[in-house]
Write a protein that holds these residues in place. Sequence first.
Motif, PDB file in Angstrom:
ATOM      1  N   LYS A  91       6.940   7.970   4.822  1.00 34.72           N
ATOM      2  CA  LYS A  91       6.146   9.087   4.267  1.00 34.72           C
ATOM      3  C   LYS A  91       5.331   9.808   5.341  1.00 34.72           C
ATOM      4  CE  LYS A  91       7.224   8.900  -0.129  1.00 34.72           C
ATOM      5  NZ  LYS A  91       8.112   7.799  -0.209  1.00 34.72           N
ATOM      6  N   GLU A  92       5.072   9.116   6.444  1.00 42.00           N
ATOM      7  CA  GLU A  92       4.325   9.814   7.490  1.00 42.00           C
ATOM      8  C   GLU A  92       5.221  10.766   8.264  1.00 42.00           C
ATOM      9  OE1 GLU A  92       2.062   7.216  10.030  1.00 42.00           O
ATOM     10  OE2 GLU A  92       1.013   6.485   8.238  1.00 42.00           O
ATOM     11  N   ARG A  93       6.439  10.335   8.477  1.00 46.68           N
ATOM     12  CA  ARG A  93       7.362  11.172   9.252  1.00 46.68           C
ATOM     13  C   ARG A  93       7.975  12.287   8.414  1.00 46.68           C
ATOM     14  NH1 ARG A  93      10.334   7.111  13.266  1.00 46.68           N
ATOM     15  NH2 ARG A  93       8.498   6.020  13.954  1.00 46.68           N
ATOM     16  N   PHE A  94       8.179  11.968   7.131  1.00 47.11           N
ATOM     17  CA  PHE A  94       8.766  12.948   6.214  1.00 47.11           C
ATOM     18  C   PHE A  94       7.901  12.999   4.947  1.00 47.11           C
ATOM     19  CE2 PHE A  94      12.182  11.563   8.942  1.00 47.11           C
ATOM     20  CZ  PHE A  94      12.863  12.736   9.240  1.00 47.11           C
ATOM     21  N   PRO A  95       6.750  13.686   5.028  1.00 44.74           N
ATOM     22  CA  PRO A  95       5.786  13.622   3.926  1.00 44.74           C
ATOM     23  C   PRO A  95       6.294  14.227   2.618  1.00 44.74           C
ATOM     24  CG  PRO A  95       4.992  15.040   5.725  1.00 44.74           C
ATOM     25  CD  PRO A  95       6.270  14.454   6.180  1.00 44.74           C
ATOM     26  N   ALA A  96       7.181  15.213   2.692  1.00 45.09           N
ATOM     27  CA  ALA A  96       7.660  15.833   1.437  1.00 45.09           C
ATOM     28  C   ALA A  96       9.175  15.953   1.529  1.00 45.09           C
ATOM     29  CB  ALA A  96       7.014  17.189   1.253  1.00 45.09           C
TER      30      ALA A  96
END
Length: 690
Positions: free
Chosen positions: A213-218
């Motif tokens: 989720k940090e690298r690809f938050p959405a």
Amino acid sequence: MIKHYRLGHPSYETNAVVEHIQITPGTPSPLHYRQTTKEVHFDYVLEKSDIVYGLGENLHGINKRGFLYRSECRDISPHMEGLASLYAAHNFLIIDGEEHIGIFLDVPGIVTFDVGHSDMDTLSISCENLDMDVYILTCSSTKEIVREFRKLIGQSYIPPKWGFGYGQSRFGYKNEQDIQEVLHTHHEHGIPLDALYLDIDYMERYKDFTIDKERFPAFPTFVKKMKKDNIHLVPIIDAAIKIEEGYHVYEEGVKHNYFCKDKDGHDFIAGVWPGRCHFPDVLNTEARNWFGDQYRYLLDQGIDGFWNDMNEPSIFYSAQGIDNAMKKVDELRNQNLDIDSFFSLVHTFSHLSNNRLDYELFYHNVDGTRIRHDAIHNQYGYHMTKAAQEAFQRYDEKKRFLLFSRSSSIGMHRYGGIWTGDNSSWWSHLVLNIKMMPSIQMCGFLYTGADIGGFMEDTTEELLMRWLQFSIFTPLMRNHYCSSRDQEAYQFKNTPAFRNIIETRYALLPYVYSEFMKAALHQDFYFYPIAFDYPQDSIARECEMQLFLGDSIMIAPMYEQNATGRYVYLPEDMLCLTMRSLKDFDAIQLPKGHHYLPVDTHEFTIFIRKNKILVMGDSALSTAQLDDTSLYIFAYVEDSASYSYYHDDGYSTNYDVDQNTTQISVCKDGDTYHIDHPSSIHCQALCIMG
Ligand code: GLC
């Protein structure tokens, strides 16, 4: 004719073949059969001029003679010359001589093919399973054998059309920004692109079916945004599932007994990327369906393509292997290490990974029958890919999904394609790529390609350019690497030349796609050795660095460093196009025979066969923007030429219908040419000679 022999009592059904062929009693003639308590052997005496084709994903030439190969799926790199196995088990080979004999060993375990390695005139096949099915094909030509074999094993996997676009990948893109930048820079330079691949870093600590989720938050929004630019994100899925409390895939797998077991019935533990893991028992129908359904997590977020990796299955270490190694360290600590003890210590650690003995430590529940893994080892990658493809069909049976795998065995070709694993940025691996393609396709895997530019080690501008020039013809066209030197098509000085090459791939797509689809639907040929059409031509029989591609063309890629030309042997008169881009090329008619052709670093050649047509179109930034109803005609016409042009929507599964094929023909009338084509297609002559 195909004869089916059964030896012993095979209890495991590989599902490699789809046709039922009555069993012929006895042992497979004309092979000489021997059996010991441990092994079955088949020998055949080769004539000096016999060629042995096949064996799919393996090292060495198109003619497999002179080496030893082992069907034993392995996670192995670098791909050095002495290796007997890569990631696949493709147990099909052809003896091409006075007679034409195809041999397929339908067996899930390890098989050794000594193709004149121990004795240069003897083909000797040995297998540790005593129970197996053997198919012997005899036909009037080698081409017919391949066709019959492909009928026997069933229709090859068909990807969506965007899977023929250019893809960029790196073990090292870390986040949304990295991916975004790679896309942006391709577009800034006008380089077409259809797919960006996500390697294991998109996952949360290497856990399948999770997203960091940090690298690809959405993530779903990101997928949508990419789709707007006609880019498909293609995530990797690994075979092993991390052991971690709270991780739903792990917990569900444990709860339902979906993982492979050790001898005491506990879930087997193997170390892979995330550390300690379990292997989903994809040979068990219920577990396979469950594993396949996990892909929904990503499908629901808009993903429509995957690559399945580490499915030999790769084992960095087993608990037992690590224990033994640690004991060895304790034993030898503070000792005076001599030649034996030192090398025994080194050996213990260097043989920790992918150790054959670890494959004896776990078991499958094959729908009620307990089978030790080593007996069916070569089936794992196949079933992981089958799990995914079957789940995709359950998800949306009308849609094609991109899917290719690292490990494979025959049968898997119906469910997905393959890439050829962790090659290196070596000229010899470009050569290997060229020679491997027809061999792989003989075994039914039509959708295939290698890591362009080389996965490991630093590539160079010249190597990448030559590699791309070959890869505009391979069904899967993906640049993938892990080295420190950046390898995207815009990283080098002559970016326009790279763009021209990739644009030419897109311009060639009407032909590439049409030939692929016809090959898949009618057991026809995409890549094949020129000797297949010239079995009596002793020079053609030895030509390995030239391939026929489909109905109309031959290719002769450049594969040597610093070369500005190459020798080409033409078994027939051809029209040679020396291309710099779609509309910047020279054309010359060349007679049958030997030629030296200058081909500068930014140029590549295409040879059109007599009375044949090559169709091309305009390039575009993505396959979605191509117009496959507006074609340029390149043809070599002595009197008349015709071409069956296949085109369809590129994504639905309703591909096998007559309306998708139309006829285009060119007739010579004095000094002029007439092109006949259906009104739905616009054709413009770009180069017609004869
Ligand atoms: C394996 C794959 C390679 C991938 C890497 C990390 O080595 O063959 O393509 O980049 O794993 O996932």
